[in-house]
Scaffold this motif. Sequence first.
Motif, PDB file in Angstrom:
ATOM      1  N   TYR A 151     -35.766 -13.899  46.290  1.00 27.51           N
ATOM      2  CA  TYR A 151     -35.029 -14.288  47.490  1.00 27.51           C
ATOM      3  C   TYR A 151     -33.990 -13.220  47.834  1.00 27.51           C
ATOM      4  O   TYR A 151     -33.386 -12.611  46.942  1.00 27.51           O
ATOM      5  CB  TYR A 151     -34.347 -15.640  47.287  1.00 27.51           C
ATOM      6  N   ASN A 152     -33.808 -13.013  49.126  1.00 27.69           N
ATOM      7  CA  ASN A 152     -32.800 -12.090  49.631  1.00 27.69           C
ATOM      8  C   ASN A 152     -31.448 -12.361  48.975  1.00 27.69           C
ATOM      9  O   ASN A 152     -31.064 -13.511  48.777  1.00 27.69           O
ATOM     10  CB  ASN A 152     -32.683 -12.263  51.151  1.00 27.69           C
ATOM     11  N   ARG A 153     -30.737 -11.293  48.634  1.00 28.45           N
ATOM     12  CA  ARG A 153     -29.466 -11.457  47.908  1.00 28.45           C
ATOM     13  C   ARG A 153     -28.465 -12.338  48.638  1.00 28.45           C
ATOM     14  O   ARG A 153     -27.612 -12.975  48.009  1.00 28.45           O
ATOM     15  CB  ARG A 153     -28.828 -10.083  47.656  1.00 28.45           C
ATOM     16  N   ARG A 154     -28.550 -12.382  49.968  1.00 32.19           N
ATOM     17  CA  ARG A 154     -27.607 -13.221  50.711  1.00 32.19           C
ATOM     18  C   ARG A 154     -27.818 -14.706  50.423  1.00 32.19           C
ATOM     19  O   ARG A 154     -26.965 -15.537  50.762  1.00 32.19           O
ATOM     20  CB  ARG A 154     -27.720 -12.942  52.212  1.00 32.19           C
ATOM     21  N   LEU A 155     -28.953 -15.032  49.765  1.00 31.87           N
ATOM     22  CA  LEU A 155     -29.238 -16.429  49.416  1.00 31.87           C
ATOM     23  C   LEU A 155     -28.889 -16.744  47.966  1.00 31.87           C
ATOM     24  O   LEU A 155     -29.094 -17.866  47.518  1.00 31.87           O
ATOM     25  CB  LEU A 155     -30.721 -16.731  49.652  1.00 31.87           C
ATOM     26  N   ASP A 168     -29.889 -22.441  43.447  1.00 33.33           N
ATOM     27  CA  ASP A 168     -30.229 -23.743  42.865  1.00 33.33           C
ATOM     28  C   ASP A 168     -30.917 -24.649  43.876  1.00 33.33           C
ATOM     29  O   ASP A 168     -31.600 -25.607  43.498  1.00 33.33           O
ATOM     30  CB  ASP A 168     -28.985 -24.426  42.291  1.00 33.33           C
ATOM     31  N   GLN A 169     -30.760 -24.346  45.182  1.00 32.41           N
ATOM     32  CA  GLN A 169     -31.431 -25.134  46.220  1.00 32.41           C
ATOM     33  C   GLN A 169     -32.806 -24.571  46.575  1.00 32.41           C
ATOM     34  O   GLN A 169     -33.528 -25.151  47.380  1.00 32.41           O
ATOM     35  CB  GLN A 169     -30.556 -25.180  47.474  1.00 32.41           C
ATOM     36  N   LEU A 170     -33.161 -23.452  45.947  1.00 32.32           N
ATOM     37  CA  LEU A 170     -34.427 -22.790  46.245  1.00 32.32           C
ATOM     38  C   LEU A 170     -35.436 -22.904  45.107  1.00 32.32           C
ATOM     39  O   LEU A 170     -36.626 -22.664  45.304  1.00 32.32           O
ATOM     40  CB  LEU A 170     -34.179 -21.315  46.571  1.00 32.32           C
ATOM     41  N   VAL A 175     -36.795 -13.116  54.031  1.00 33.43           N
ATOM     42  CA  VAL A 175     -36.407 -14.212  53.129  1.00 33.43           C
ATOM     43  C   VAL A 175     -36.692 -13.797  51.695  1.00 33.43           C
ATOM     44  O   VAL A 175     -35.889 -14.027  50.780  1.00 33.43           O
ATOM     45  CB  VAL A 175     -37.169 -15.512  53.483  1.00 33.43           C
ATOM     46  N   LEU A 176     -37.852 -13.157  51.489  1.00 34.59           N
ATOM     47  CA  LEU A 176     -38.202 -12.582  50.196  1.00 34.59           C
ATOM     48  C   LEU A 176     -38.241 -11.057  50.326  1.00 34.59           C
ATOM     49  O   LEU A 176     -38.754 -10.530  51.308  1.00 34.59           O
ATOM     50  CB  LEU A 176     -39.576 -13.075  49.725  1.00 34.59           C
ATOM     51  N   PHE A 229     -37.225 -18.317  40.801  1.00 34.22           N
ATOM     52  CA  PHE A 229     -36.407 -17.154  40.440  1.00 34.22           C
ATOM     53  C   PHE A 229     -37.087 -15.858  40.871  1.00 34.22           C
ATOM     54  O   PHE A 229     -36.441 -14.940  41.355  1.00 34.22           O
ATOM     55  CB  PHE A 229     -36.153 -17.128  38.936  1.00 34.22           C
ATOM     56  N   LEU A 230     -38.387 -15.794  40.648  1.00 38.19           N
ATOM     57  CA  LEU A 230     -39.127 -14.594  41.036  1.00 38.19           C
ATOM     58  C   LEU A 230     -40.600 -14.920  41.243  1.00 38.19           C
ATOM     59  O   LEU A 230     -41.100 -15.936  40.746  1.00 38.19           O
ATOM     60  CB  LEU A 230     -38.965 -13.481  39.997  1.00 38.19           C
TER      61      LEU A 230
END
Length: 432
Positions: free
Chosen positions: A12-16, A21-23, A73-74, A414-415
């Motif tokens: 996920y993009n670092r801004r997220l 924990d919500q992803l 987003v990714l 996570f990845l």
Amino acid sequence: MAEILPLRAWRYNRRLNDNIDQLTSPLFDVVSEKQREALYRNPINSIHLSVPRGKTPSESAAALLQVWKDKGVLLQDELPGIYVYYQYFRLPGSDKEYVRKGFICNIKAYDWHERVLLRHENTIPSAVNDRIELLVKTELNSSPTHGLYTDTTFALEPYMDESIRIPIYETEDYQGVRDVLAVIHDHEVIRLFVETIKSKQILLADGHHRYEGSLEHRRSMMAQNPNHTGFEPYNYHLMYLTNSEHDDLRILPTHRLLQQLPMPEEDFLGRLEEYFVVTPKEDPYELNEVIMGKPWAFGLYLNGNAFKLRLKPEQHQTIDWNFPEEVKQLDLTVMHYFIFEKILGIYRQEQRDYKGLSYERNFTACIRKVDKGEAQVALITNEVTMEQVKRVCNSGAIMPQKSTFFYPKVICGFLFSSIKENEFTTATAACL
């Protein structure tokens, strides 16, 4: 024996990061319907890639994945790495904080007959087909399976301990487990990981369906590719590797629930006494304690009545299933042979897909479900030990279905690991 590679993970993009924990989401085979529906409400939760919805779920996941890539987003990490993954947890009745240490990498999807990667459970064909279709359409491993290697020298742990001090993510998951992810980019350290695992056999702890999906996809692609080299991205699979020698590796029991007995209760109890010493117990919530550490012992809860069952020793030699002794010694073999086959008449071939049989890890939930009428019978068992898993894997045999529950489960989100040609870290690159 086992070839592993670092990977350039999609994350996920670092801004997220503040919302990681919500992803994240539970693995496809443990996520409940209630959890699933709650997670679907977040349009960028990882559940949309691991357990997609719609009339053509795999195609929907592939289309959504491309949208997430296009919109940022990714994003794919620029450098290949070994991703260190620690899980900190506690168990009921203990004040100790355990930590399961491991790392995530790509590993070649070895066929079972090669004896590089060993399994201990069977797979359910429909679940495998679902995973194959998702992998074919997305060309993405959305979550790592769990493998075990054996290293009594703990050569890799110091490097993992050092890495985890600077985490990428740190969050608490649905299990109440603290999950921490870090990454190693150092070429020499990655080389050490690759060389260390090269001499190991891998025991598949969890994720048999996802691994079988990768294996079937590899076989299919090999058949279509006359110039197959063995280094194409489709040869590889995402795996979380942990050291089987670590004290904090935990295997929890998986209990059995029968929705309905195929015979009257009194007949069932009478038949049990032919094979077991049957001892009534006052408190059903003590059944897990009265069998603890005792071989071939089970708890039985039936219509408000609790019993301890202990196989009569002379009966064990009558098991005529064509299994090696390592499998015959297992508690669950005894349960499935004597209780399900000999007493209830549910033969081994039927047990795997028997509609009235379900599995429950939570002991108190077993008692509660019988009390609420959701099941007629609860059969409580002890956990399988790591040594038993090793002995069965090395024998070439497999355990009864749902024999092990390696705790905690890894999480999804996570990845992600791509097996697209232009997104994959090749074996050549891994040689550094």
